[in-house]
Design a protein around this motif. Structure first.
Motif, PDB file in Angstrom:
ATOM      1  N   GLU A   1       0.830  -1.207   0.000  1.00 10.68           N
ATOM      2  CA  GLU A   1       0.000   0.000   0.000  1.00 10.68           C
ATOM      3  C   GLU A   1       0.866   1.260   0.000  1.00 10.68           C
ATOM      4  N   GLN A   2       1.913   1.232   0.800  1.00 16.05           N
ATOM      5  CA  GLN A   2       2.798   2.394   0.877  1.00 16.05           C
ATOM      6  C   GLN A   2       3.551   2.606  -0.429  1.00 16.05           C
ATOM      7  N   VAL A   3       3.976   1.537  -1.060  1.00  8.73           N
ATOM      8  CA  VAL A   3       4.617   1.647  -2.366  1.00  8.73           C
ATOM      9  C   VAL A   3       3.623   2.197  -3.389  1.00  8.73           C
ATOM     10  N   SER A   4       2.371   1.722  -3.309  1.00  5.49           N
ATOM     11  CA  SER A   4       1.340   2.210  -4.230  1.00  5.49           C
ATOM     12  C   SER A   4       1.121   3.706  -4.062  1.00  5.49           C
ATOM     13  N   TRP A   5       1.138   4.161  -2.810  1.00  2.28           N
ATOM     14  CA  TRP A   5       0.952   5.587  -2.572  1.00  2.28           C
ATOM     15  C   TRP A   5       2.118   6.402  -3.140  1.00  2.28           C
ATOM     16  N   LEU A   6       3.335   5.887  -2.967  1.00  2.00           N
ATOM     17  CA  LEU A   6       4.493   6.583  -3.538  1.00  2.00           C
ATOM     18  C   LEU A   6       4.400   6.627  -5.062  1.00  2.00           C
ATOM     19  N   GLU A   7       3.919   5.557  -5.666  1.00  2.00           N
ATOM     20  CA  GLU A   7       3.744   5.532  -7.117  1.00  2.00           C
ATOM     21  C   GLU A   7       2.694   6.555  -7.546  1.00  2.00           C
ATOM     22  N   TYR A   8       1.611   6.650  -6.755  1.00  2.00           N
ATOM     23  CA  TYR A   8       0.584   7.652  -7.027  1.00  2.00           C
ATOM     24  C   TYR A   8       1.177   9.054  -6.946  1.00  2.00           C
TER      25      TYR A   8
ATOM     26  N   ALA B   1       4.308   9.990  -7.177  1.00  2.00           N
ATOM     27  CA  ALA B   1       5.271  10.204  -8.251  1.00  2.00           C
ATOM     28  C   ALA B   1       4.562  10.530  -9.568  1.00  2.00           C
ATOM     29  N   LYS B   2       3.470   9.835  -9.842  1.00  2.00           N
ATOM     30  CA  LYS B   2       2.719  10.109 -11.070  1.00  2.00           C
ATOM     31  C   LYS B   2       2.129  11.509 -11.038  1.00  2.00           C
ATOM     32  N   ARG B   3       1.562  11.887  -9.898  1.00  2.00           N
ATOM     33  CA  ARG B   3       0.946  13.209  -9.787  1.00  2.00           C
ATOM     34  C   ARG B   3       1.975  14.316  -9.966  1.00  2.00           C
ATOM     35  N   TYR B   4       3.178  14.100  -9.433  1.00  2.00           N
ATOM     36  CA  TYR B   4       4.217  15.132  -9.512  1.00  2.00           C
ATOM     37  C   TYR B   4       5.215  14.868 -10.636  1.00  2.00           C
ATOM     38  N   ARG B   5       4.867  13.955 -11.545  1.00  2.00           N
ATOM     39  CA  ARG B   5       5.637  13.706 -12.763  1.00  2.00           C
ATOM     40  C   ARG B   5       7.094  13.357 -12.462  1.00  2.00           C
ATOM     41  N   VAL B   6       7.239  12.387 -11.585  1.00  2.00           N
ATOM     42  CA  VAL B   6       8.563  11.918 -11.177  1.00  2.00           C
ATOM     43  C   VAL B   6       8.683  10.441 -11.514  1.00  2.00           C
ATOM     44  N   GLU B   7       9.794  10.048 -12.124  1.00  2.00           N
ATOM     45  CA  GLU B   7      10.063   8.630 -12.343  1.00  2.00           C
ATOM     46  C   GLU B   7      10.648   8.065 -11.058  1.00  2.00           C
ATOM     47  N   PHE B   8       9.927   7.110 -10.475  1.00  2.00           N
ATOM     48  CA  PHE B   8      10.317   6.589  -9.161  1.00  2.00           C
ATOM     49  C   PHE B   8      10.466   5.081  -9.254  1.00  2.00           C
ATOM     50  N   SER B   9      11.592   4.552  -8.763  1.00  2.00           N
ATOM     51  CA  SER B   9      11.848   3.120  -8.854  1.00  2.00           C
ATOM     52  C   SER B   9      12.615   2.638  -7.637  1.00  2.00           C
TER      53      SER B   9
END
Length: 295
Positions: free
Chosen positions: A107-114, A116-124
Motif C-alpha cells: 500500500e505504501q509503495v502504491s501511494w508513492l507511485e501515485y 510520483a505520477k501526480r508530480y511527474r517523477v520517475e520513481f523506482s
C-alpha cells in the motif's frame, strides 16, 4: 488560527513519523487526494467554490484588495494543506525506508507511485540509488508555495478577479490548455496558435492546477531549487525568495518578476490581515541532497 492549526498538525505528523516510522498516519493515503476519503481527514479543508464574487463592485482599491485576499486566501491555504499532508506522508515513508529498504508495504509503495505520477517523477525501487534519487526529486516537488506569492500572482493574472478569464473560466492564473474546447479562446490569439485559456469547474481546481504547475513544470525548476535551498538551511520560505524562479511565467521576464516583487511589498500588510504567511520550514531527518536527482 486556521494556518496555525495546519502548521501544528503538520509538526505533530512529522514528529510521530520520526518516533514511530513503521506507522503511517494515513490509512489509505493514495486514495485520500482522489476524494475517496472524506475531506475532514485533511488538516484544513475549504468548500468547493464555483463562482467568483463581483470584485468590480468595490470602488475603493483597498476594499477590493481586502475582499480578494479574504476570499481566495482560505482556498489557497486548504490546497497547501493537502500538499503539506502529502509531504508528511512522504517524510514518514522516507524515514521508514532509510531504516529498512524492504520495510514498505504494498500500500505504501502504491501511494508513492501515485505521488510520483501526480508530480511527474520517475520513481523506482530497482536500486537504493534510484530510490534515493526518487525521494530527493519528490522532496523538491511535493512542497507548498507561500500564500503571498499565490495571492499576488492571482491578483496580477486575473486583474483582481475581474478579468473575463477569471469570471467565465474561473482561471485566476492565466493557465493554458491545448485541446480544442478545453477553455476560452483569447481574443488576441495569433492565427497559427492553438492554445486556449483553461476553464475550471471550481476556483479550488484553478488553485490546485497552478500549484501543480509550479511544482512540476521544467520552466520552474529554478524556483524549486531556490525553495529546496531554503529548506536545507532551515530558513523561512518567503515569496520574494522564489520570484526569481518565475522568469518563464510571462513573456515579460524580468519586468514581470519586478512587478510581482513590487506587488508583494505593497500588499503584504493586507495579506497578513487575511491570513498568516510564510511558515518556518525546518524538517530534521528529511534532507536528501538536492543535487542527487537533477530534474
Amino acid at each position: 488560527m486556521l494556518r496555525k492549526l495546519t502548521i501544528m498538525l503538520g509538526i505533530i505528523a512529522a514528529v510521530a513519523a520520526a518516533i514511530a516510522p513503521n506507522v503511517l498516519h494515513l490509512a489509505h493515503p493514495y486514495r485520500l487526494y482522489d476524494g475517496v476519503v472524506p475531506a475532514h481527514t485533511i488538516a484544513v479543508a475549504a468548500p468547493t467554490v464555483t463562482e467568483l464574487p463581483d470584485f468590480s463592485r468595490y470602488q475603493q482599491t483597498d476594499e477590493k484588495k481586502q475582499a480578494f485576499f479574504s476570499f481566495l486566501g482560505p482556498l489557497v491555504a486548504a490546497e497547501n494543506a493537502v500538499i503539506e499532508e502529502q509531504r508528511a506522508g512522504l517524510h514518514a515513508l522516507y524515514t521508514k525506508w532509510q531504516l529498512n529498504p524492504d520495510s514498505l508495504s504494498n500500500e505504501q509503495v502504491s501511494w508513492l507511485e501515485y505521488l510520483a505520477k501526480r508530480y511527474r517523477v520517475e520513481f523506482s525501487f530497482t536500486s537504493e540509488t534510484e530510490a534515493e534519487q526518487g525521494f530527493a526529486l519528490l522532496k523538491r516537488r511535493v512542497d507548498v508555495i507561500p500564500e503571498t506569492l499565490v495571492l499576488v500572482q492571482a491578483a496580477n493574472e486575473s486583474a483582481w478577479g475581474t478579468s473575463r478569464f477569471a469570471q467565465q473560466a474561473l482561471n485566476l492564473f492565466g493557465q493554458w490548455c491545448f485541446r480544442e474546447g478545453c477553455g476560452l479562446v483569447p481574443g488576441a490569439r495569433g492565427a497559427e496558435a492553438t492554445h486556449e485559456v483553461q476553464k475550471f469547474d471550481s476556483v479550488n481546481a484553478s488553485v490546485r492546477s497552478y500549484l501543480r504547475n509550479l511544482n512540476t513544470h521544467p520552466a520552474y525548476y529554478e524556483m524549486r531549487q531556490l525553495r529546496a535551498e531554503q529548506r536545507e538551511q532551515n530558513q523561512t520560505i518567503r515569496a520574494l525568495d522564489l520570484t526569481p524562479g518565475l522568469l518563464s511565467y510571462s513573456e515579460r521576464g524580468e519586468a514581470y518578476v519586478e512587478e510581482l516583487n513590487a506587488m508583494i511589498r505593497v500588499n503584504r500588510p493586507i495579506i497578513m490581515d487575511a491570513m498568516d504567511d510564510d511558515k518556518p520550514v525546518a524538517e530534521p531527518g528529511f534532507t536528501p541532497s538536492s543535487d542527487s536527482a537533477p530534474e
